[in-house]
Design a protein around this motif. Structure first.
Motif, mmCIF file in Angstrom:
data_model
loop_
_atom_site.group_PDB
_atom_site.id
_atom_site.type_symbol
_atom_site.label_atom_id
_atom_site.label_comp_id
_atom_site.label_asym_id
_atom_site.label_seq_id
_atom_site.Cartn_x
_atom_site.Cartn_y
_atom_site.Cartn_z
ATOM 1 N N THR A 1 -6.289 14.320 6.695
ATOM 2 C CA THR A 1 -5.058 14.709 6.005
ATOM 3 C C THR A 1 -3.849 14.029 6.629
ATOM 4 O OG1 THR A 1 -4.867 16.658 7.410
ATOM 5 C CG2 THR A 1 -5.952 16.937 5.259
ATOM 6 N N SER A 2 -4.004 13.482 7.807
ATOM 7 C CA SER A 2 -2.926 12.782 8.491
ATOM 8 C C SER A 2 -3.083 11.290 8.229
ATOM 9 C CB SER A 2 -3.006 13.076 9.991
ATOM 10 O OG SER A 2 -2.087 12.290 10.681
ATOM 11 N N ARG A 3 -1.957 10.603 8.032
ATOM 12 C CA ARG A 3 -2.023 9.166 7.811
ATOM 13 C C ARG A 3 -0.753 8.520 8.339
ATOM 14 N NH1 ARG A 3 -2.288 10.530 1.678
ATOM 15 N NH2 ARG A 3 -0.106 10.735 1.166
ATOM 16 N N PRO A 4 -0.782 7.201 8.543
ATOM 17 C CA PRO A 4 0.403 6.516 9.069
ATOM 18 C C PRO A 4 1.593 6.671 8.123
ATOM 19 C CG PRO A 4 -1.495 5.024 8.955
ATOM 20 C CD PRO A 4 -1.892 6.288 8.289
ATOM 21 N N SER A 5 2.781 6.537 8.659
ATOM 22 C CA SER A 5 3.998 6.727 7.857
ATOM 23 C C SER A 5 4.112 5.702 6.729
ATOM 24 C CB SER A 5 5.234 6.665 8.752
ATOM 25 O OG SER A 5 5.330 5.396 9.375
ATOM 26 N N TRP A 6 3.549 4.502 6.914
ATOM 27 C CA TRP A 6 3.631 3.464 5.883
ATOM 28 C C TRP A 6 2.664 3.699 4.722
ATOM 29 C CZ3 TRP A 6 -1.085 1.411 5.153
ATOM 30 C CH2 TRP A 6 -1.965 1.355 6.236
ATOM 31 N N PRO B 1 1.474 -5.314 8.103
ATOM 32 C CA PRO B 1 1.542 -5.190 6.647
ATOM 33 C C PRO B 1 0.483 -6.006 5.892
ATOM 34 C CG PRO B 1 3.746 -5.349 7.542
ATOM 35 C CD PRO B 1 2.790 -5.585 8.688
ATOM 36 N N ASP B 2 0.142 -7.184 6.377
ATOM 37 C CA ASP B 2 -0.855 -8.017 5.698
ATOM 38 C C ASP B 2 -2.276 -7.492 5.846
ATOM 39 O OD1 ASP B 2 1.103 -9.714 4.777
ATOM 40 O OD2 ASP B 2 0.770 -11.241 6.309
ATOM 41 N N HIS C 1 -6.957 3.739 9.283
ATOM 42 C CA HIS C 1 -5.595 3.204 9.209
ATOM 43 C C HIS C 1 -4.788 3.699 10.401
ATOM 44 C CE1 HIS C 1 -6.464 1.904 5.145
ATOM 45 N NE2 HIS C 1 -6.876 3.130 4.857
ATOM 46 N N ALA C 2 -3.956 2.807 10.936
ATOM 47 C CA ALA C 2 -3.155 3.168 12.111
ATOM 48 C C ALA C 2 -1.696 2.796 11.880
ATOM 49 C CB ALA C 2 -3.687 2.449 13.346
ATOM 50 N N GLU C 3 -0.831 3.465 12.586
ATOM 51 C CA GLU C 3 0.608 3.239 12.456
ATOM 52 C C GLU C 3 0.975 1.777 12.710
ATOM 53 O OE1 GLU C 3 4.143 4.236 11.227
ATOM 54 O OE2 GLU C 3 2.646 5.811 11.461
ATOM 55 N N HIS C 4 0.295 1.115 13.630
ATOM 56 C CA HIS C 4 0.644 -0.250 14.017
ATOM 57 C C HIS C 4 -0.044 -1.329 13.187
ATOM 58 C CE1 HIS C 4 -3.052 0.690 16.198
ATOM 59 N NE2 HIS C 4 -3.295 -0.589 16.123
ATOM 60 N N ASP C 5 -0.787 -0.978 12.124
ATOM 61 C CA ASP C 5 -1.436 -1.995 11.284
ATOM 62 C C ASP C 5 -0.392 -2.940 10.702
ATOM 63 O OD1 ASP C 5 -3.874 -0.791 11.724
ATOM 64 O OD2 ASP C 5 -3.986 0.169 9.747
ATOM 65 N N MET D 1 -15.974 -3.699 -1.398
ATOM 66 C CA MET D 1 -14.924 -3.267 -2.326
ATOM 67 C C MET D 1 -13.639 -3.161 -1.513
ATOM 68 S SD MET D 1 -14.546 -1.541 -5.568
ATOM 69 C CE MET D 1 -15.987 -0.528 -5.723
ATOM 70 N N SER D 2 -12.539 -3.592 -2.116
ATOM 71 C CA SER D 2 -11.283 -3.598 -1.394
ATOM 72 C C SER D 2 -10.127 -3.281 -2.341
ATOM 73 C CB SER D 2 -11.061 -4.967 -0.746
ATOM 74 O OG SER D 2 -9.929 -4.966 0.077
ATOM 75 N N ARG D 3 -9.113 -2.660 -1.791
ATOM 76 C CA ARG D 3 -7.881 -2.386 -2.539
ATOM 77 C C ARG D 3 -6.724 -2.454 -1.561
ATOM 78 N NH1 ARG D 3 -7.115 3.498 -4.778
ATOM 79 N NH2 ARG D 3 -9.000 2.943 -5.921
ATOM 80 N N ARG D 4 -5.721 -3.198 -1.897
ATOM 81 C CA ARG D 4 -4.517 -3.241 -1.073
ATOM 82 C C ARG D 4 -3.874 -1.856 -1.108
ATOM 83 N NH1 ARG D 4 -1.853 -5.756 2.338
ATOM 84 N NH2 ARG D 4 0.317 -6.275 2.220
ATOM 85 N N CYS D 5 -3.445 -1.378 0.041
ATOM 86 C CA CYS D 5 -2.780 -0.077 0.093
ATOM 87 C C CYS D 5 -1.577 -0.079 -0.843
ATOM 88 C CB CYS D 5 -2.340 0.248 1.517
ATOM 89 S SG CYS D 5 -3.721 0.608 2.616
ATOM 90 N N ASP D 6 -1.367 1.026 -1.526
ATOM 91 C CA ASP D 6 -0.275 1.229 -2.472
ATOM 92 C C ASP D 6 -0.439 0.446 -3.776
ATOM 93 O OD1 ASP D 6 0.988 3.021 -0.734
ATOM 94 O OD2 ASP D 6 2.068 1.396 0.256
ATOM 95 N N GLU D 7 -1.624 -0.126 -4.020
ATOM 96 C CA GLU D 7 -1.909 -0.765 -5.299
ATOM 97 C C GLU D 7 -3.018 0.002 -5.996
ATOM 98 O OE1 GLU D 7 -2.461 -4.985 -4.967
ATOM 99 O OE2 GLU D 7 -0.484 -5.271 -4.084
#
Length: 107
Positions: A6-11, A30-31, A24-28, A62-68
């Motif tokens: 339920t917890s995820r990075p701010s981005w 963007p690319d 997923h980590a806070e320091h990932d 299988m892959s999906r860009r985050c926020d897409e």
């Protein structure tokens, strides 16, 4: 953190799809912000014909860009840049169906 945490990075504004195995980590960077499935390794023989055939392991993921919203299926050799297929999910399903049909009817 797992894909079902339920917890995820701010981005990260979206939730992970059920098939995502990425932690997923806070320091990932963007690319590198993708949802990815498990990577399947498929032994394969490639080549233009028997005299030039080579064995390798193909990766399928299988892959999906985050926020897409669009899912993509990658098929390719892990160490060969530019020799990959990136198929939209519906296209991958049509290719899988065509291959199954072809191989079934070829006997």
């Amino acid at each position: 953190m797992t894909a079902h945490s339920t917890s995820r990075p701010s981005w990260q504004r979206d939730t992970c799809p059920p098939w995502c195995v990425v932690v997923h980590a806070e320091h990932d960077p963007p690319d590198d912000r993708y949802h990815d499935s498990v990577t399947l390794h498929v032994p394969a023989t490639l080549g233009p014909g028997p005299s030039h055939a080579a064995t390798t392991d193909l990766v399928v993921v299988m892959s999906r860009r985050c926020d897409e919203l669009d899912d993509w299926v990658l098929v390719g050799e892990p160490e060969r840049d530019g020799q990959h297929l990136y198929l939209a999910r519906d296209s991958a399903a049509r290719v899988a169906s065509a291959l199954t049909s072809l191989l079934t009817h070829a006997g």
